[in-house]
Write an enzyme that holds these catalytic residues in place. Structure first.
Site, PDB file in Angstrom:
ATOM      1  N   ALA A 117       1.139  -1.635   0.237  1.00  0.00           N
ATOM      2  CA  ALA A 117       0.434   0.180  -0.041  1.00  0.00           C
ATOM      3  C   ALA A 117       0.477   1.268  -0.441  1.00  0.00           C
ATOM      4  O   ALA A 117       2.239   1.170   0.381  1.00  0.00           O
ATOM      5  CB  ALA A 117      -0.807   0.286   0.955  1.00  0.00           C
ATOM      6  N   LYS A 118       0.557   2.224  -0.320  1.00  0.00           N
ATOM      7  CA  LYS A 118       1.470   3.040  -0.279  1.00  0.00           C
ATOM      8  C   LYS A 118      -0.437   5.341   0.003  1.00  0.00           C
ATOM      9  O   LYS A 118      -1.453   4.538  -0.993  1.00  0.00           O
ATOM     10  CB  LYS A 118       2.054   3.507  -1.206  1.00  0.00           C
ATOM     11  CG  LYS A 118       3.339   4.750  -1.136  1.00  0.00           C
ATOM     12  CD  LYS A 118       4.210   3.958  -0.174  1.00  0.00           C
ATOM     13  CE  LYS A 118       5.725   4.441  -0.354  1.00  0.00           C
ATOM     14  NZ  LYS A 118       6.492   3.847   0.767  1.00  0.00           N
ATOM     15  N   GLY A 119       0.992   5.720   0.738  1.00  0.00           N
ATOM     16  CA  GLY A 119      -0.561   6.663   0.507  1.00  0.00           C
ATOM     17  C   GLY A 119      -0.188   8.255   0.627  1.00  0.00           C
ATOM     18  O   GLY A 119       1.713   7.864   1.108  1.00  0.00           O
TER      19      GLY A 119
END
Length: 428
Positions: A117-119
């Site tokens: 994931a990344k944000g």
């Protein structure tokens, strides 16, 4: 039912677009070598969930500003998603998609039970006060509460964020749940469940792999020249560790400039300069060069440890390093990779080289579950064992398959994720 398609070719008009184009190209190469069909390709090419949120902020002046936040969860086949939260002006969907995909491959390559994931939020943290950054963090976290959780998506620090950011995220999530949930983030302060050695984990991993790669290439480490692009959370630790292992770090840069001394730079002097001026630029008794010049110095080891896309078609033919070890995510474009390979310059890919951070995050999450904390030395020893085992596997596959280290790493990771996906099957 909406058709799911492999993302179309991207015109690399921005940093995020170039990163996503590189990630997709790497996946396509691996899928072709592994002989997977279009169905598997399309499954791996698309994120499982993409979320964009508005982040209204009341500035200290009373003015209201609306920022944009993102979270991309690429894959859950091997376990809950895990990945960084970035505060940077270049945060957008394309950059976040690429980084989430690379995180999936990194977790699989190191054989950790997570997807990627990344944000982050599109902002320059230097333009906001600490109180404003707290409000941004809490509102961003609050908007994403439905998809975050210790068993669904765990956040980690990234560019522009730190252990304080993680503490705010943990507190915001915990307040909505009515209990303390230390497993929602990693990289948090020791006093609220952080892990000893977490801060140094990524640079330690970079240096472990760099030393192993130099040895494999027949380079004598003692006295070897190194250049480190980026003097932040990763680069600063890399400089000191390389120096301790006997390399001469002859050049260092940050976003304000670069310094060069063929005799080798002293990490203590660099830290003093950074503390007093906010930059390594202008270091006494060192030559001033540009960041671009640093990338083209004649050295045995180049460590790009800042942002994506710094090595590209425009400068790859001028790179003189014998070996590149990627401390940053995606610092080398697809075109640059091909040029460097043609010139015989070996590149140790980011999904291997900078995996120390995610390894330490795994240990921190496990410690939160068990309420048992490892000592610093024990954590560092376990990190070294895991990342060097992955290095040996990648090097062996590269030799057996006659492919680059990046291709070998991607092959291993994609095969593991695809196997998990097939074993689990398709619901419904």
């Amino acid at each position: 039912m909406r058709d799911i398609l492999i993302p179309a070719a991207i015109t690399p008009s921005s940093t995020g677009s170039r990163a996503l184009a590189a990630a997709q190209s790497q996946l396509s190469e691996a899928v072709a070598r592994l002989g997977y069909d279009a169905g598997m390709h399309v499954t791996l090419a698309n994120a499982r969930r993409e979320t964009r949120v508005s982040v209204p902020l009341r500035r200290d002046s009373g003015e209201i500003e609306v920022l944009t936040g993102y979270r991309v969860q690429h894959n859950f086949s091997r376990g809950p998603a895990m990945g960084g939260v970035r505060f940077h002006p270049d945060v957008d969907f394309n950059a976040t998609r690429a980084l989430a995909m690379w995180m999936t491959w990194q977790c699989a390559l190191i054989d950790l039970p997570y997807g990627g994931a990344k944000g982050g939020v599109a902002l320059d943290p230097d333009s906001y006060s600490q109180r404003e950054l707290e409000r941004v963090t809490r509102r961003y976290t609050g908007e994403l509460i439905p998809i975050l959780g210790p068993k669904s998506d765990i956040s980690t620090p990234d560019i522009g964020t730190d252990e304080q950011t993680m503490a705010w995220m943990m507190d915001t999530y915990s307040a909505t749940r009515g209990y303390t949930a230390p497993g929602i983030v990693t990289g948090k302060p020791l006093s609220i469940g952080g892990s000893r050695g977490r801060t140094d984990a990524t640079p330690c991993g970079v240096v472990h792999v760099a030393l192993a790669a130099l040895e494999r290439a027949g380079v004598t480490v003692d006295g070897a020249r190194a250049a480190v692009q980026g003097y932040g959370k990763v680069g600063r630790g890399v400089v000191r560790l390389l120096h301790e292992h006997g390399l001469r770090v002859v050049a260092v840069s940050d976003r304000f400039g670069a310094v060069h001394d063929r005799r080798g730079l002293d990490p203590d002097q660099l830290d003093v300069q950074l503390s007093s001026t906010g930059s390594v630029a202008g270091l006494p008794d060192a030559d001033t060069i540009s960041g671009d010049e640093l990338l083209e110095l004649e050295v045995e080891l180049l460590v790009p440890a800042a942002i994506e896309g710094v090595l590209h078609e425009g400068n790859a033919r001028r790179v003189q390093a014998r070996m590149i070890v990627e401390g940053a995510n995606g610092p080398t474009s697809t075109a640059a990779d091909a040029i460097l390979a043609e010139r015989g310059i070996e590149v140790v890919p980011d999904i291997l080289a900078n995996a120390g951070g995610v390894i330490a995050s795994h240990f921190e999450r496990a410690q939160a579950d068990q309420v048992y904390w490892l000592g610093r030395d024990e954590l560092q020893a376990r990190l070294a064992d895991r990342i060097l085992a992955a290095w040996r596997h990648v090097a062996d596959v590269a030799t057996q398959e006659l492919v680059s280290l990046r291709s070998a790493a991607t092959l291993i990771a994609v095969e593991r994720v695809a196997h998990a996906d097939r074993i689990r099957g398709l619901y419904p």
